[in-house]
Design a protein around this motif. Structure first.
Motif, PDB file in Angstrom:
ATOM      1  N   ASP A 345       0.831  -1.207   0.000  1.00  0.00           N
ATOM      2  CA  ASP A 345       0.000   0.000   0.000  1.00  0.00           C
ATOM      3  C   ASP A 345       0.867   1.260   0.000  1.00  0.00           C
ATOM      4  O   ASP A 345       0.471   2.309   0.499  1.00  0.00           O
ATOM      5  N   CYS A 429     -17.746   5.414   2.372  1.00  0.00           N
ATOM      6  CA  CYS A 429     -17.061   4.541   3.329  1.00  0.00           C
ATOM      7  C   CYS A 429     -16.156   5.371   4.229  1.00  0.00           C
ATOM      8  O   CYS A 429     -16.241   6.600   4.251  1.00  0.00           O
ATOM      9  N   ASP A 433     -11.324   1.996   4.767  1.00  0.00           N
ATOM     10  CA  ASP A 433     -11.990   1.052   3.860  1.00  0.00           C
ATOM     11  C   ASP A 433     -11.763   1.388   2.386  1.00  0.00           C
ATOM     12  O   ASP A 433     -12.202   0.647   1.510  1.00  0.00           O
ATOM     13  N   VAL A 434     -11.089   2.488   2.111  1.00  0.00           N
ATOM     14  CA  VAL A 434     -10.826   2.869   0.726  1.00  0.00           C
ATOM     15  C   VAL A 434      -9.866   1.859   0.090  1.00  0.00           C
ATOM     16  O   VAL A 434      -8.918   1.380   0.732  1.00  0.00           O
ATOM     17  N   ASP A 435     -10.088   1.536  -1.165  1.00  0.00           N
ATOM     18  CA  ASP A 435      -9.232   0.613  -1.905  1.00  0.00           C
ATOM     19  C   ASP A 435      -7.890   1.299  -2.198  1.00  0.00           C
ATOM     20  O   ASP A 435      -7.823   2.220  -3.019  1.00  0.00           O
ATOM     21  N   VAL A 436      -6.834   0.848  -1.526  1.00  0.00           N
ATOM     22  CA  VAL A 436      -5.523   1.491  -1.663  1.00  0.00           C
ATOM     23  C   VAL A 436      -4.989   1.357  -3.080  1.00  0.00           C
ATOM     24  O   VAL A 436      -4.288   2.258  -3.580  1.00  0.00           O
ATOM     25  N   GLN A 437      -5.313   0.277  -3.752  1.00  0.00           N
ATOM     26  CA  GLN A 437      -4.815   0.110  -5.114  1.00  0.00           C
ATOM     27  C   GLN A 437      -5.424   1.152  -6.051  1.00  0.00           C
ATOM     28  O   GLN A 437      -4.776   1.569  -7.018  1.00  0.00           O
ATOM     29  N   GLN A 438      -6.657   1.578  -5.766  1.00  0.00           N
ATOM     30  CA  GLN A 438      -7.235   2.680  -6.544  1.00  0.00           C
ATOM     31  C   GLN A 438      -6.467   3.973  -6.285  1.00  0.00           C
ATOM     32  O   GLN A 438      -6.249   4.760  -7.209  1.00  0.00           O
TER      33      GLN A 438
END
Length: 450
Positions: A345, A429, A433-438
């Motif tokens: 991340d 969210c 909870d955020v998508d780290v890859q995004q």
């Protein structure tokens, strides 16, 4: 802009000035990056800054250099600069350079730095924030936070106009001191068992003979051994009050003007100064100005090329390296830094050394020909849903922070925090909870090297 007393805030006596998507508190490198990138993503963004300009320690503290852009290299004198941090950091660097306010890369030990004109830094920040559509409130401080069910709902602002509230959906603490975190009672640490790095009073000298400087210093901005010896002798003989004997002198974008990193401030008996405490900080400011004058006197009397130099600029405030460090969802450990760990991340690379200015002897541990990546989770405080930190107060061990706190990385912390904010609000969210890859993909699309 609404008047400060237009709308009542529930049962509070103070009014609500505005309701926005996101408030960024602090206008240093991290705050400027965070506010700009938030606004570019369509978020109604307000930046709050206690000074009358942006820049934080980079400008108000006159640190004067963008550290952390380049990789450390073993054979630095025969190596070209190897830049490893881009994204918003590179965009801002290029803006200053385009305005004529930046030097070429200079050797700093085993790496490179660039020196900037602090006045042009301010102007570049004004321009980029205005172009993005960020609303700015200068000369304004945060005095209180409001929370409901673990989420932040508003902050109280104070200025000479009075007291008011701003409501928002998300908050970015880029104060450098984790001010929002502390005001809401969230956990944080303070250096190594309460011991933090020394502050410094930076200053600039004009009318230096450049040829003489380079003849003596060579191409490295860190002082030569002979100067360390002479500073030590001057201090021990009580001829000059120059306790710090390993100093940095940086050429600037202005001819014959040099940036001086010489002072290392402590209390009257050598004790650590707690710069969160206004009494200690006041002592640091006063003693720092006196120390700058003393180092200038030493240079005029003892270093060729500085005989006719003039002290033309001193930092508006003492330069602070460290105060509060949040307890984050992830901790940047000393081992992570020393072992040059790459994080899944990761949001920014860093090859900056562990540069610990504390006590009588500073520690310097180089990360040669490699780098680590700072995990995104270090920006997320434990115990809340819609607050994120950007800047030097990220969650890190004491020595790890001495590497991760510098300017280029702070730009990218703000960059990452802003993208996370947009994703959080769009997805309904929390930050964790955020998508780290995004986040990483969007940062790469914006030019970051990950």
């Amino acid at each position: 802009m609404k008047l400060w007393n237009e709308v009542a805030f529930a049962d509070k006596a103070s009014p609500v000035l505005r309701e926005v998507d996101v408030v960024v508190c602090g206008g240093g490198p991290a705050g400027v990056a965070a506010a700009t990138v938030c606004a570019r993503q369509g978020l109604d963004t307000l930046l709050v800054e206690k000074n009358g300009y942006c820049g934080g320690a980079a400008v108000a503290g006159l640190s004067g250099t963008i550290c952390g852009l380049f990789q450390a290299q073993q054979d630095i004198k025969n190596a070209d600069p190897k830049q490893i941090v881009f994204g918003f950091a590179e965009e801002f660097r290029a803006r200053i350079a385009d305005k004529g306010g930046l030097t070429d890369p200079q050797i700093y030990g085993k790496t490179h730095v660039v020196t900037f004109d602090p006045h042009i830094w301010r102007e570049a920040a004004d321009d980029i924030l205005e172009e993005a559509g960020v609303s700015c409130l200068y000369h304004t401080t945060v005095t209180e936070v409001c929370k409901e069910d673990g989420a932040y709902t508003a902050i109280r602002l104070e200025s000479t106009a009075g007291s008011t509230f701003v409501k928002a959906k998300a908050f970015i603490d880029a104060t450098g001191d984790a001010a929002l975190v502390a005001k809401s009672g969230l956990p944080y640490t303070y250096g190594s068992n309460g011991a933090i790095q020394n502050p410094t009073m930076m200053f600039r000298l004009a009318d230096v003979v450049e040829e003489d400087f380079y003849d003596y210093f060579g191409v490295d901005t860190i002082c030569p051994p002979d100067l360390t010896k002479r500073l030590t002798e001057a201090y021990e003989s009580k001829t000059y009050a120059t306790p710090r004997n390993r100093i940095w002198v940086f050429p600037t974008s202005q001819k014959s003007v040099f940036l001086m990193n010489c002072t290392q401030l402590a209390g009257q008996c050598g004790e650590m100064l707690n710069v969160i405490n206004p009494e200690d900080r006041t002592y640091a400011e006063i003693s720092g100005r006196r120390a700058a004058r003393e180092y200038h006197r030493f240079f005029k009397d003892n270093v060729k090329g500085f005989e006719n130099s003039q002290l033309v600029d001193m930092a508006p405030e003492v330069g602070v390296r460290q105060t509060r460090t949040i307890q984050g969802e992830t901790r940047l450990t000393n081992d992570h830094v020393v072992q040059c760990t790459k994080a899944e991340d990761g949001i920014v690379r860093s090859s900056w050394p562990i540069e610990l200015h504390a006590g009588d002897v500073s520690k310097l541990h180089w990360l040669v020909d490699d780098y680590y990546e700072v995990p995104f989770g270090t920006l997320i405080p434990q115990g809340t849903d819609n607050l994120i930190v950007a800047g030097r107060s990220l969650s890190a061990d004491h020595e790890a922070l001495a590497s991760a706190r510098v300017t280029a990385q702070c730009f990218e912390y703000g960059h990452a925090a802003a993208i996370a904010t947009a994703l959080m609000l769009q997805g309904g969210c929390t930050y964790k909870d955020v998508d780290v890859q995004q986040i990483r993909r969007r940062m790469i699309d914006n030019g970051s090297a990950l």
